[in-house]
Motif scaffolding. Structure first.
Motif, PDB file in Angstrom:
ATOM      1  N   ILE A 113       0.837  -1.208   0.000  1.00  0.00           N
ATOM      2  CA  ILE A 113       0.000   0.000   0.000  1.00  0.00           C
ATOM      3  C   ILE A 113       0.867   1.251   0.000  1.00  0.00           C
ATOM      4  N   GLN A 114       0.582   2.153  -0.913  1.00  0.00           N
ATOM      5  CA  GLN A 114       1.343   3.399  -1.005  1.00  0.00           C
ATOM      6  C   GLN A 114       0.379   4.579  -0.968  1.00  0.00           C
ATOM      7  N   VAL A 115      -0.082   4.905   0.225  1.00  0.00           N
ATOM      8  CA  VAL A 115      -0.947   6.076   0.394  1.00  0.00           C
ATOM      9  C   VAL A 115      -0.088   7.335   0.388  1.00  0.00           C
ATOM     10  N   VAL A 116       0.998   7.302   1.141  1.00  0.00           N
ATOM     11  CA  VAL A 116       2.020   8.347   1.060  1.00  0.00           C
ATOM     12  C   VAL A 116       3.312   7.693   0.581  1.00  0.00           C
ATOM     13  N   ALA A 117       3.886   6.836   1.419  1.00  0.00           N
ATOM     14  CA  ALA A 117       5.035   6.016   1.038  1.00  0.00           C
ATOM     15  C   ALA A 117       4.757   4.599   1.504  1.00  0.00           C
ATOM     16  N   ARG A 118       5.322   3.617   0.824  1.00  0.00           N
ATOM     17  CA  ARG A 118       5.156   2.247   1.289  1.00  0.00           C
ATOM     18  C   ARG A 118       5.762   2.107   2.682  1.00  0.00           C
ATOM     19  N   ALA A 119       5.177   1.198   3.460  1.00  0.00           N
ATOM     20  CA  ALA A 119       5.513   1.097   4.884  1.00  0.00           C
ATOM     21  C   ALA A 119       7.003   0.967   5.130  1.00  0.00           C
ATOM     22  N   HIS A 120       7.696   0.096   4.388  1.00  0.00           N
ATOM     23  CA  HIS A 120       9.118  -0.138   4.641  1.00  0.00           C
ATOM     24  C   HIS A 120       9.946   1.127   4.442  1.00  0.00           C
ATOM     25  N   HIS A 171       8.765   4.279   4.670  1.00  0.00           N
ATOM     26  CA  HIS A 171       8.369   5.234   5.704  1.00  0.00           C
ATOM     27  C   HIS A 171       9.021   4.894   7.043  1.00  0.00           C
ATOM     28  N   ILE A 172       9.051   3.604   7.382  1.00  0.00           N
ATOM     29  CA  ILE A 172       9.649   3.170   8.652  1.00  0.00           C
ATOM     30  C   ILE A 172      11.122   3.571   8.713  1.00  0.00           C
ATOM     31  N   LEU A 173      11.851   3.338   7.633  1.00  0.00           N
ATOM     32  CA  LEU A 173      13.279   3.680   7.615  1.00  0.00           C
ATOM     33  C   LEU A 173      13.479   5.193   7.624  1.00  0.00           C
ATOM     34  N   ASP A 182       5.682  18.862   5.863  1.00  0.00           N
ATOM     35  CA  ASP A 182       6.497  19.388   4.771  1.00  0.00           C
ATOM     36  C   ASP A 182       7.667  18.445   4.485  1.00  0.00           C
ATOM     37  N   ARG A 183       8.314  17.951   5.551  1.00  0.00           N
ATOM     38  CA  ARG A 183       9.429  17.011   5.367  1.00  0.00           C
ATOM     39  C   ARG A 183       8.952  15.701   4.751  1.00  0.00           C
ATOM     40  N   LEU A 184       7.803  15.187   5.228  1.00  0.00           N
ATOM     41  CA  LEU A 184       7.256  13.946   4.686  1.00  0.00           C
ATOM     42  C   LEU A 184       6.880  14.129   3.214  1.00  0.00           C
ATOM     43  N   GLY A 185       6.299  15.284   2.899  1.00  0.00           N
ATOM     44  CA  GLY A 185       5.937  15.569   1.518  1.00  0.00           C
ATOM     45  C   GLY A 185       7.149  15.584   0.604  1.00  0.00           C
ATOM     46  N   ARG A 186       8.203  16.244   1.049  1.00  0.00           N
ATOM     47  CA  ARG A 186       9.406  16.315   0.219  1.00  0.00           C
ATOM     48  C   ARG A 186      10.033  14.939   0.040  1.00  0.00           C
ATOM     49  N   PHE A 187       9.907  14.082   1.041  1.00  0.00           N
ATOM     50  CA  PHE A 187      10.423  12.714   0.944  1.00  0.00           C
ATOM     51  C   PHE A 187       9.799  11.963  -0.229  1.00  0.00           C
TER      52      PHE A 187
END
Length: 385
Positions: free
Chosen positions: A47-54, A56-58, A370-375
């Motif tokens: 699932i990639q709603v924002v980023a895939r879990a793996h 995002h976790i890292l 903002d940081r998550l978005g840029r990621f």
């Protein structure tokens, strides 16, 4: 008997966040393999709603991480491998000798999911193709579903590939996007680790000690649940001879839970410092929140994953992110990335009861969004609620 070591609730929270790599500010030198080794595993999810879990976790542990940094550890450096813990995950390759136990145990699950294929000649046909052609994905096969098509029906080639992957007869060689390529274990696993033989007792001891090392403090059930490679009976028998430190942990509601501490628990407590006040948006599959009962007991944070709950019955939303600040969870947020439009959309936001959201805390949330978005390549933030 040794008197239990008493750990107050705040200290227990700090200890858990430190063991999960969430105590320090997520900046500085990046060591992706070191992060996976510290956590023990990182769950994979499609699932990639924002980023895939793996990813995002890292990223939550070090925000210098980027999505193209994981696959080389699997495909080229061969320092991690994929298999099933509580779910599909990447694990340090160093665990491979002890993980033979899980390959054997997963035969039961593989038969339940896909039928008893152990003597099916089609498995040898699939392996023969891989032996001749090299790594293959499901896209290189064209068998069809047999009989009536149901929700979880799979064509023979998918059943065969997954059955052999679960039981260690095939290994993930690399991924192209999220497409998995299978190969023979001898072409993927380093020879010294693949041929290193442990007794069943040694396998069990390795995994149990690594579990308590990574959670620092845990009940019998929590230690067992970490890898999901043992039964309750096996876990109890191991604990009876493991000489772990007995502890009593104060919960968020003031109650006490008897548990076990890692052998070096006193040194960990002495070295413990307050977690960063940095606000973080965690993934629903983050290992820090995976054990929902432990999460609620330590933090008083009632969190459930509702993506498989019918929309009308959801309390929160489809993919809702917990918000961690310091040593407490201060809210939850539903967001979705539109990568084509380079926009991170905030769909909903819920402050936790009793948490005041003034300008400063809102500013910290905006900065983290903002940081998550840029990621994930989103330069624009839009609040839709």
């Amino acid at each position: 008997m040794q008197a239990p070591l008493k750990i107050d609730n705040r200290t227990a929270r700090w200890l858990w966040l430190a063991s999960q790599g969430l105590s320090d500010t997520p900046t500085g030198a990046l060591d992706v393999y070191g992060t996976i080794l510290k956590l023990g595993m990182v769950q994979l999810d499609t699932i990639q709603v924002v980023a895939r879990a793996h990813h995002h976790i890292l990223w939550s542990r070090n925000q210098n991480y980027r999505e193209n940094m994981l696959n080389p550890l699997l495909a080229k450096e061969r320092v991690i491998f994929e298999h099933f813990t509580h779910d599909a995950s990447v694990l340090p390759m160093a665990f491979l000798p002890a993980w033979q136990r899980q390959f054997r145990r997963m035969e039961v699950t593989a038969r339940r999911w896909h039928g008893d294929l152990a003597d099916d000649p089609y498995l040898e046909d699939v392996k023969a193709r891989i032996r001749k052609e090299g790594a293959l994905s499901t896209h290189e096969f064209d068998t069809k579903i047999e009989g009536e098509k149901q929700m979880w029906s799979r064509p023979p080639h998918k059943k065969a590939l997954d059955y052999m992957w679960m039981t260690g007869q095939l290994a993930t060689c690399f991924r192209d996007g999220f497409t998995k390529y299978y190969n023979l274990p001898e072409r993927v696993f380093p020879e010294d680790l693949r041929n290193r033989s442990l007794t069943e007792t040694e396998e069990l001891d390795f995994l149990m000690r690594d579990a308590i090392d990574r959670i620092a403090v845990g009940t019998q059930g929590e230690i067992q649940k970490f890898w999901d490679t043992t039964s309750a009976k096996e876990t109890k028998a191991w604990l009876d001879t493991a000489n772990l430190v007995p502890v009593e942990v104060q919960n968020a509601d003031g109650s006490i839970t008897a548990a076990f501490g890692a052998p070096d628990i006193e040194a960990r407590l002495e070295a413990l410092t307050a977690p960063t006040s940095r606000l973080r948006i965690l993934n629903p599959f983050d290992p820090a929140v995976r054990d929902r009962n432990r999460l609620e007991r330590l933090f008083g944070f009632n969190y459930r994953n509702e993506m498989f709950v019918p929309a009308a019955k959801r309390v929160w939303g489809y993919y809702v992110f917990p918000i961690l600040e310091g040593d407490r969870f201060v809210g939850r947020i539903e967001a979705k990335a539109d990568r084509k439009a380079a926009t991170l959309n905030v769909i909903n936001f819920w402050p936790e009861p009793g948490v005041t959201w003034g300008k400063a805390r809102h500013a910290k949330l905006e900065a983290e969004l903002d940081r998550l978005g840029r990621f994930v390549g989103c330069q624009r933030l839009v609040w839709q609620h």
